[in-house]
Design a protein around this motif. Sequence first.
Motif, PDB file in Angstrom:
ATOM      1  N   ASP A 113       0.806  -1.226   0.000  1.00  0.00           N
ATOM      2  CA  ASP A 113       0.000   0.000   0.000  1.00  0.00           C
ATOM      3  C   ASP A 113       0.841   1.280   0.000  1.00  0.00           C
ATOM      4  OD1 ASP A 113      -2.365  -1.455  -0.023  1.00  0.00           O
ATOM      5  OD2 ASP A 113      -2.464  -1.566   2.149  1.00  0.00           O
ATOM      6  N   GLN A 114       2.135   1.169  -0.242  1.00  0.00           N
ATOM      7  CA  GLN A 114       2.970   2.365  -0.358  1.00  0.00           C
ATOM      8  C   GLN A 114       2.825   2.951  -1.760  1.00  0.00           C
ATOM      9  OE1 GLN A 114       7.135   1.743   0.400  1.00  0.00           O
ATOM     10  NE2 GLN A 114       7.734   3.690  -0.507  1.00  0.00           N
ATOM     11  N   PRO A 115       2.684   4.280  -1.877  1.00  0.00           N
ATOM     12  CA  PRO A 115       2.641   4.885  -3.213  1.00  0.00           C
ATOM     13  C   PRO A 115       3.940   4.641  -3.973  1.00  0.00           C
ATOM     14  CG  PRO A 115       1.852   6.436  -1.559  1.00  0.00           C
ATOM     15  CD  PRO A 115       2.440   5.275  -0.814  1.00  0.00           C
ATOM     16  N   ILE A 142      -2.812   7.099  -8.956  1.00  0.00           N
ATOM     17  CA  ILE A 142      -1.881   6.675  -7.907  1.00  0.00           C
ATOM     18  C   ILE A 142      -1.590   5.188  -8.077  1.00  0.00           C
ATOM     19  CG2 ILE A 142      -1.470   6.544  -5.421  1.00  0.00           C
ATOM     20  CD1 ILE A 142      -3.557   8.726  -5.064  1.00  0.00           C
ATOM     21  N   ILE A 198      -0.707  15.265  -1.844  1.00  0.00           N
ATOM     22  CA  ILE A 198      -0.198  13.903  -1.690  1.00  0.00           C
ATOM     23  C   ILE A 198       1.316  13.919  -1.843  1.00  0.00           C
ATOM     24  CG2 ILE A 198      -0.234  11.558  -2.599  1.00  0.00           C
ATOM     25  CD1 ILE A 198      -3.035  12.087  -3.620  1.00  0.00           C
ATOM     26  N   TYR A 204      -5.403   3.626  -8.391  1.00  0.00           N
ATOM     27  CA  TYR A 204      -6.482   4.402  -7.791  1.00  0.00           C
ATOM     28  C   TYR A 204      -6.567   5.753  -8.492  1.00  0.00           C
ATOM     29  CZ  TYR A 204      -6.723   0.968  -4.073  1.00  0.00           C
ATOM     30  OH  TYR A 204      -6.876  -0.204  -3.380  1.00  0.00           O
ATOM     31  N   ALA A 231      -1.520  16.531  -6.746  1.00  0.00           N
ATOM     32  CA  ALA A 231      -0.345  15.721  -7.064  1.00  0.00           C
ATOM     33  C   ALA A 231       0.657  16.381  -7.998  1.00  0.00           C
ATOM     34  CB  ALA A 231      -0.790  14.382  -7.665  1.00  0.00           C
ATOM     35  N   LEU A 266      -0.233   2.075  -6.155  1.00  0.00           N
ATOM     36  CA  LEU A 266       0.071   1.565  -4.821  1.00  0.00           C
ATOM     37  C   LEU A 266       0.567   0.134  -4.911  1.00  0.00           C
ATOM     38  CD1 LEU A 266      -2.934   2.837  -2.647  1.00  0.00           C
ATOM     39  CD2 LEU A 266      -0.693   3.873  -2.936  1.00  0.00           C
ATOM     40  N   THR A 301       5.041  12.451  -2.414  1.00  0.00           N
ATOM     41  CA  THR A 301       5.651  11.331  -3.120  1.00  0.00           C
ATOM     42  C   THR A 301       7.146  11.551  -3.164  1.00  0.00           C
ATOM     43  OG1 THR A 301       5.782  10.129  -5.214  1.00  0.00           O
ATOM     44  CG2 THR A 301       5.268  12.453  -5.353  1.00  0.00           C
ATOM     45  N   ILE A 345       2.956   8.639  -8.547  1.00  0.00           N
ATOM     46  CA  ILE A 345       1.762   9.490  -8.574  1.00  0.00           C
ATOM     47  C   ILE A 345       1.912  10.480  -9.714  1.00  0.00           C
ATOM     48  CG2 ILE A 345       0.368  11.163  -7.297  1.00  0.00           C
ATOM     49  CD1 ILE A 345       1.401   9.915  -4.722  1.00  0.00           C
TER      50      ILE A 345
END
Length: 331
Positions: A128-130, A204, A271, A222, A319, A206, A273, A133
């Motif tokens: 679940d880490q980006p 995104i 967000i 996502y 983003a 993930l 990154t 983006i």
Amino acid sequence: MNLQDFISFLFKLLFFFALGVLISIFADNIGKKIGKKKIVLFNLRPKYTAMIITAIGGGVIAILSSLILSLLSQDAKTYLFQMNKIKQEINIYKQEVNKLKQRYDELLSEVNLLITMTHLGDIIFIKDQPVFIKSIENNKNIKEEIYNIIEEANKSIKQKYIYSLKNDQTTETIYSNLIRINKNQLTDIIKKIYSNPNRKYVIIFLASRNIFLGEYVDVNLYLLEDKLILKKNSILGEIEIKNPDDIQQTIALILQELNNIQQELIKKGKIPTDNTIGGNINLSDIINIAIELKNQAELTKMKQKFKILLINRNDIYIANKFNVELKIITY
């Protein structure tokens, strides 16, 4: 034992003492009266009849006394009327505890396995880490734009990490490159953008699991609406410079203010990154502004006060990247 528990214990002790005295007196009186009257039950001798009636009377008093105690004491009420229910609940809780212990053992085994695997190779992304983006700029040719973004994500990861690809492929894979994406997710995202062509979006990537060095990067996609956070030429922050001659202190204050701005923008929905929120400013620009500030202070030779304003030169979205300008003002 606290004072409240001691008083409760003393009350119960006195109650049972009084109950014993009452039963003794009552049984003695009943026995004497029945003995004198020589009452006979079931063809028994008067002596045994008196014993039976006395015992029944004492039992009735004990039952009544217990009921009275249950009205006066919640503990006694619980013991008399709810003990079986409590035992059942305790058994259920014990079963739940055993299940939790079993689950804990399973998780502990997974953690130990993960620790062992980390010794075999470095984790480059956790679940679940980006991973990447990107704002979607071209809404006219969505499919081509999405594929370009995926290719850009591939290049970005390649530049940052050493990796070795494996040869296995799955039917869900659309790219034989580093990143692997579910076809259905990609199709759904393209349909959603097509249905709302006038909106600005951010996509995104993930990590769908822990990714180790040398593995394909499996990701979930996502889609978020890329909303405007701040318009261009907004003042992001300002720094009051009390000692412009100290270049090192000025640089430290600017870096601290940049960190504060980053935290504020994250609160507003930006967000982060790659450990940044996308604000572009070179360290050389910060050093140059600190030197320029010192020179201005020396030229004026007056006790003027200085501030440094931090201004964004383009709109800030969730983003996107934006440029930060530093500006000196006097007051």
